[in-house]
Design a protein around this motif. Structure first.
Motif, PDB file in Angstrom:
ATOM      1  N   ASN A  22     -17.362 122.898  16.911  1.00 43.13           N
ATOM      2  CA  ASN A  22     -17.697 122.494  18.285  1.00 43.13           C
ATOM      3  C   ASN A  22     -17.713 123.698  19.211  1.00 43.13           C
ATOM      4  O   ASN A  22     -18.626 123.885  20.031  1.00 43.13           O
ATOM      5  CB  ASN A  22     -16.660 121.508  18.826  1.00 43.13           C
ATOM      6  CG  ASN A  22     -16.846 120.132  18.218  1.00 43.13           C
ATOM      7  OD1 ASN A  22     -17.884 119.889  17.615  1.00 43.13           O
ATOM      8  ND2 ASN A  22     -15.862 119.267  18.396  1.00 43.13           N
ATOM      9  N   ALA A  23     -16.641 124.507  19.044  1.00 45.22           N
ATOM     10  CA  ALA A  23     -16.518 125.671  19.914  1.00 45.22           C
ATOM     11  C   ALA A  23     -17.719 126.600  19.745  1.00 45.22           C
ATOM     12  O   ALA A  23     -18.233 127.176  20.712  1.00 45.22           O
ATOM     13  CB  ALA A  23     -15.225 126.396  19.582  1.00 45.22           C
ATOM     14  N   LYS A  24     -18.172 126.707  18.478  1.00 43.10           N
ATOM     15  CA  LYS A  24     -19.316 127.595  18.210  1.00 43.10           C
ATOM     16  C   LYS A  24     -20.570 127.069  18.911  1.00 43.10           C
ATOM     17  O   LYS A  24     -21.362 127.823  19.477  1.00 43.10           O
ATOM     18  CB  LYS A  24     -19.543 127.700  16.708  1.00 43.10           C
ATOM     19  CG  LYS A  24     -18.609 128.702  16.055  1.00 43.10           C
ATOM     20  CD  LYS A  24     -18.895 128.829  14.567  1.00 43.10           C
ATOM     21  CE  LYS A  24     -17.986 129.865  13.927  1.00 43.10           C
ATOM     22  NZ  LYS A  24     -18.129 129.851  12.483  1.00 43.10           N
ATOM     23  N   GLN A  25     -20.716 125.720  18.870  1.00 47.98           N
ATOM     24  CA  GLN A  25     -21.887 125.126  19.529  1.00 47.98           C
ATOM     25  C   GLN A  25     -21.859 125.409  21.031  1.00 47.98           C
ATOM     26  O   GLN A  25     -22.874 125.780  21.646  1.00 47.98           O
ATOM     27  CB  GLN A  25     -21.893 123.616  19.291  1.00 47.98           C
ATOM     28  CG  GLN A  25     -22.414 123.255  17.912  1.00 47.98           C
ATOM     29  CD  GLN A  25     -22.237 121.767  17.618  1.00 47.98           C
ATOM     30  OE1 GLN A  25     -21.707 121.018  18.441  1.00 47.98           O
ATOM     31  NE2 GLN A  25     -22.687 121.370  16.441  1.00 47.98           N
ATOM     32  N   VAL A  26     -20.639 125.281  21.589  1.00 53.28           N
ATOM     33  CA  VAL A  26     -20.500 125.522  23.035  1.00 53.28           C
ATOM     34  C   VAL A  26     -20.839 126.974  23.358  1.00 53.28           C
ATOM     35  O   VAL A  26     -21.599 127.281  24.293  1.00 53.28           O
ATOM     36  CB  VAL A  26     -19.071 125.180  23.482  1.00 53.28           C
ATOM     37  CG1 VAL A  26     -18.835 125.607  24.918  1.00 53.28           C
ATOM     38  CG2 VAL A  26     -18.806 123.692  23.340  1.00 53.28           C
ATOM     39  N   SER A  29     -22.623 129.017  21.628  1.00 53.59           N
ATOM     40  CA  SER A  29     -24.041 129.260  21.385  1.00 53.59           C
ATOM     41  C   SER A  29     -24.870 128.785  22.589  1.00 53.59           C
ATOM     42  O   SER A  29     -25.782 129.483  23.059  1.00 53.59           O
ATOM     43  CB  SER A  29     -24.413 128.529  20.103  1.00 53.59           C
ATOM     44  OG  SER A  29     -25.768 128.492  19.941  1.00 53.59           O
ATOM     45  N   ALA A  30     -24.507 127.604  23.136  1.00 55.10           N
ATOM     46  CA  ALA A  30     -25.224 127.083  24.294  1.00 55.10           C
ATOM     47  C   ALA A  30     -25.063 128.010  25.489  1.00 55.10           C
ATOM     48  O   ALA A  30     -26.032 128.284  26.218  1.00 55.10           O
ATOM     49  CB  ALA A  30     -24.686 125.699  24.633  1.00 55.10           C
ATOM     50  N   LEU A  31     -23.836 128.533  25.655  1.00 54.18           N
ATOM     51  CA  LEU A  31     -23.579 129.446  26.775  1.00 54.18           C
ATOM     52  C   LEU A  31     -24.402 130.717  26.625  1.00 54.18           C
ATOM     53  O   LEU A  31     -24.979 131.229  27.588  1.00 54.18           O
ATOM     54  CB  LEU A  31     -22.078 129.771  26.827  1.00 54.18           C
ATOM     55  CG  LEU A  31     -21.635 130.695  27.951  1.00 54.18           C
ATOM     56  CD1 LEU A  31     -21.935 130.054  29.317  1.00 54.18           C
ATOM     57  CD2 LEU A  31     -20.155 131.023  27.861  1.00 54.18           C
ATOM     58  N   ALA A  32     -24.488 131.161  25.355  1.00 53.96           N
ATOM     59  CA  ALA A  32     -25.243 132.388  25.099  1.00 53.96           C
ATOM     60  C   ALA A  32     -26.711 132.210  25.483  1.00 53.96           C
ATOM     61  O   ALA A  32     -27.341 133.091  26.096  1.00 53.96           O
ATOM     62  CB  ALA A  32     -25.116 132.769  23.629  1.00 53.96           C
ATOM     63  N   GLN A  33     -27.259 131.028  25.118  1.00 56.37           N
ATOM     64  CA  GLN A  33     -28.672 130.783  25.401  1.00 56.37           C
ATOM     65  C   GLN A  33     -28.939 130.768  26.915  1.00 56.37           C
ATOM     66  O   GLN A  33     -29.994 131.232  27.366  1.00 56.37           O
ATOM     67  CB  GLN A  33     -29.088 129.439  24.799  1.00 56.37           C
ATOM     68  CG  GLN A  33     -29.352 129.552  23.307  1.00 56.37           C
ATOM     69  CD  GLN A  33     -29.530 128.191  22.660  1.00 56.37           C
ATOM     70  OE1 GLN A  33     -29.768 127.206  23.350  1.00 56.37           O
ATOM     71  NE2 GLN A  33     -29.408 128.176  21.344  1.00 56.37           N
ATOM     72  N   GLN A  34     -27.929 130.247  27.669  1.00 56.03           N
ATOM     73  CA  GLN A  34     -28.162 130.145  29.113  1.00 56.03           C
ATOM     74  C   GLN A  34     -27.793 131.425  29.864  1.00 56.03           C
ATOM     75  O   GLN A  34     -27.915 131.476  31.094  1.00 56.03           O
ATOM     76  CB  GLN A  34     -27.318 128.990  29.668  1.00 56.03           C
ATOM     77  CG  GLN A  34     -27.805 127.638  29.183  1.00 56.03           C
ATOM     78  CD  GLN A  34     -26.888 126.522  29.642  1.00 56.03           C
ATOM     79  OE1 GLN A  34     -26.224 126.650  30.673  1.00 56.03           O
ATOM     80  NE2 GLN A  34     -26.872 125.437  28.887  1.00 56.03           N
ATOM     81  N   LEU A  91     -22.829 134.683  15.614  1.00 51.69           N
ATOM     82  CA  LEU A  91     -21.930 133.615  16.091  1.00 51.69           C
ATOM     83  C   LEU A  91     -20.665 133.660  15.238  1.00 51.69           C
ATOM     84  O   LEU A  91     -20.722 133.410  14.032  1.00 51.69           O
ATOM     85  CB  LEU A  91     -22.621 132.249  15.905  1.00 51.69           C
ATOM     86  CG  LEU A  91     -21.865 131.054  16.429  1.00 51.69           C
ATOM     87  CD1 LEU A  91     -21.625 131.126  17.919  1.00 51.69           C
ATOM     88  CD2 LEU A  91     -22.610 129.769  16.093  1.00 51.69           C
ATOM     89  N   THR A  92     -19.635 134.024  15.884  1.00 52.40           N
ATOM     90  CA  THR A  92     -18.442 134.252  15.046  1.00 52.40           C
ATOM     91  C   THR A  92     -17.126 133.872  15.745  1.00 52.40           C
ATOM     92  O   THR A  92     -17.030 133.954  16.976  1.00 52.40           O
ATOM     93  CB  THR A  92     -18.387 135.733  14.604  1.00 52.40           C
ATOM     94  OG1 THR A  92     -17.286 135.898  13.747  1.00 52.40           O
ATOM     95  CG2 THR A  92     -18.217 136.667  15.782  1.00 52.40           C
ATOM     96  N   SER A 131     -20.734 134.398  20.744  1.00 51.27           N
ATOM     97  CA  SER A 131     -22.117 134.138  20.322  1.00 51.27           C
ATOM     98  C   SER A 131     -23.022 135.206  20.957  1.00 51.27           C
ATOM     99  O   SER A 131     -22.954 135.467  22.173  1.00 51.27           O
ATOM    100  CB  SER A 131     -22.532 132.733  20.796  1.00 51.27           C
ATOM    101  OG  SER A 131     -23.866 132.500  20.437  1.00 51.27           O
ATOM    102  N   ALA A 132     -23.794 135.863  20.121  1.00 53.40           N
ATOM    103  CA  ALA A 132     -24.631 136.965  20.620  1.00 53.40           C
ATOM    104  C   ALA A 132     -25.715 136.432  21.563  1.00 53.40           C
ATOM    105  O   ALA A 132     -26.287 135.356  21.325  1.00 53.40           O
ATOM    106  CB  ALA A 132     -25.268 137.693  19.450  1.00 53.40           C
TER     107      ALA A 132
END
Ligand code: ADP
Length: 519
Positions: A61-65, A67-72, A134-135, A148-149
């Motif tokens: 879940n944390a990774k998804q969050v 990743s979403a932050l990274a995209q925005q 993403l690590t 997340s890069a």
């Protein structure tokens, strides 16, 4: 199995034995310990597995969050302005368990962070060494840190017209482990509560099952205790587990054997009692017969001696009369013969008197005739009675009196007879010697000691001479004459007067007889 008379026992007795309670308690404690160990193992395993699975899920879940932050956050990094990223970070912070979010530019030249604090250096040191996009790059006791890069896709390469994906920085999310701990706590709590309830239920069920199984053993124990207390041999009608039934069978067999042995013993005892009764009756009859014949004998002796005394006394009397007449006629040589007749008649009379005394003693007819007598009178009477005996063996007599003229309360006749007996014995068994009568008071007793320098008595014979008809050496005594009754009668007289008579003698040197009379 026979029916049993079920004893009513006092509860205490059974409790005292602790048998039932102890087996039940022990079994229950083993079971409880086992169940607790099982529950603990189950809890640990469940907790480990749950932690692993939940952690994986939460990290995902944390990774998804992140990743979403990274995209925005691409624009924010491109413009190096945090304003563009603020709304995205605020959104991210609203996710449950996310308690920190931030952006880090390449080489750490840009840095923005919201929520749970974490220093800039921390990220700059770690992030750029990692190539993964993403690590989960770090974690501590309470957090996971996910990076997340932030990639700028198809970025133009200057002057070339080519495009390439360019890593601008990282979006970082700090994810709390609280949920994981809460889940773990819930699991442990649930297992503890359900486990305890299950354990209590188990104890109740197994406890009553054990009690049920042990009830035959309890019944058997009650009968054993009852038998032990009453000495009865009741047998036990016990149904239950095979082992307990076998125990009951063995116990019953034992009781049967004991019963049989008891019966035999009772029979034997009855026989013995009957035998003893018969023997006792025979003995009583024999004793009664002996007593009655002894009484008859004594009565006969008493009558006979009485009958014998009368003619002898009249012989002595007539001899005295005849002597007077014969003396008046001057026939003195006949007088000597008459003296011999008198002496022998008197000896015979003495013997008959002894037999009479003895028969009275045996018949229990001898009685004390207590009267008051002065000691000096008693001594004078003794001297007068024994005076004719002293010269017969050429002896000398000496009286040694250490006492005053006491007034004695005694049977005068019997005391006189005892002392005359002792002195006449001393005269009889002493030749050319000394005979002494010593009188003294010692330890509140009046002592009469008759001593002589005669033939003496051997040590081993000294106690026999007080028995009836006993003479130390009958052949020698024949030489001295006598019946062997004098000392026996004297002893009986003394006992009757609560006096004591004893002898001390050295063979060949002399003898001392002592009569001690309580004052
Ligand atoms: P007995 O008529 O034979 O004298 P006693 O009962 O008076 O009977 O004495 C029993 C025996 O004790 C005597 O036969 C004698 O052997 C012994 N005896 C008693 N007095 C004396 C004494 N003074 N010296 C030695 N022997 C004695």
């Amino acid at each position: 199995m026979n029916n049993v008379k079920r004893p009513k026992l006092h509860r205490m007795n059974i409790k005292k034995m602790h048998l039932n309670a102890s087996i039940r308690r022990r079994l229950l404690s083993y079971i409880v310990a086992g169940v607790i160990i099982l529950l603990l193992t189950f809890t640990v395993v469940t907790s480990l597995l749950t932690t692993k699975q939940t952690s994986a899920k939460l990290v995902k879940n944390a990774k998804q969050v992140a990743s979403a932050l990274a995209q925005q956050s691409t624009l924010a990094l491109l413009t190096a302005s945090s304003i563009n990223a603020e709304s995205a970070m605020d959104q991210v912070l609203e996710f449950p368990d996310v308690d920190g979010a931030g952006l880090v530019g390449r080489d750490g030249e840009f840095y923005v962070w919201r929520g749970h604090a974490q220093g800039n250096n921390y990220f700059s040191k770690i992030l750029w060494e990692k190539t993964t996009e993403l690590t989960l790059f770090d974690e501590d006791e309470n957090h996971w840190y996910i990076a997340s890069a932030i990639i700028l896709y198809n970025a133009d390469i200057e002057d070339t017209g080519d495009t390439v994906d360019e890593k601008l920085g990282y979006a970082i999310v700090s994810f709390s482990k609280n949920s994981l701990y809460e889940i773990n706590r819930d699991i442990i709590l649930t297992i503890a509560i359900t486990g305890t309830i299950a354990l209590i239920g188990l104890i109740i069920i197994i406890g009553s099952a054990i009690k049920n199984q042990l009830s035959p053993l309890r019944a058997l124990t009650e009968i054993m205790v009852y038998n032990h207390q009453t000495g009865e041999h009741n047998i036990a009608d016990v149904r239950g587990p095979r082992e307990i039934e076998q125990m009951a069978d063995s116990f019953n067999a034992m009781m049967k054997t004991l019963d049989e042995q008891d019966e035999k013993l009772r029979h034997h005892r009855d026989q013995l009692e009957a035998e003893v009764k018969i023997r006792t009756r025979e003995l009583v009859e024999a004793r009664d017969a002996a007593l009655s014949s002894s009484r008859h004998k004594s009565e006969f002796l008493a009558n006979m001696t009485h009958e014998l005394r009368t003619p002898i006394q009249s012989i002595i009397g007539y001899v005295d009369l005849s002597r007077e007449e014969i003396e008046s006629e001057g026939l003195f040589h006949v007088c000597e013969d008459l003296d011999k007749i008198t002496r022998n008649a008197e000896r015979l009379l003495g013997m008959i008197n002894s037999v009479l005394d003895l028969s009275k003693i045996e018949a229990g007819r001898l009685e004390l005739n207590i009267n008051s007598v002065y000691l000096f009178d008693l001594i004078r009477n003794v001297e007068e009675a024994t005076a004719p005996l002293i010269p017969s063996n050429n002896n000398q007599f000496q009286l040694v009196n250490h006492c005053n003229n006491l007034l004695l309360r005694i049977d005068n006749e019997k005391m006189l007879q005892v002392l005359i007996n002792l002195i006449s014995n001393a005269c009889k068994f002493t030749q050319n010697g000394k005979i002494q009568l010593e009188i003294k008071i010692q330890e509140n007793r009046l002592i009469f000691a008759v001593s002589d320098t005669g033939i003496g008595i051997e040590k081993e014979k000294q106690q026999q001479i007080f028995k009836k008809f006993i003479q130390v050496d009958s052949s020698e005594s024949r030489r001295f004459g006598g019946t062997g009754l004098g000392l026996a009668i004297s002893k009986q007289f003394c006992e009757l007067m609560k006096a004591e008579i004893s002898v001390a003698s050295e063979y060949g040197k002399g003898t001392t007889f002592t009569v001690s009379l309580p004052l």
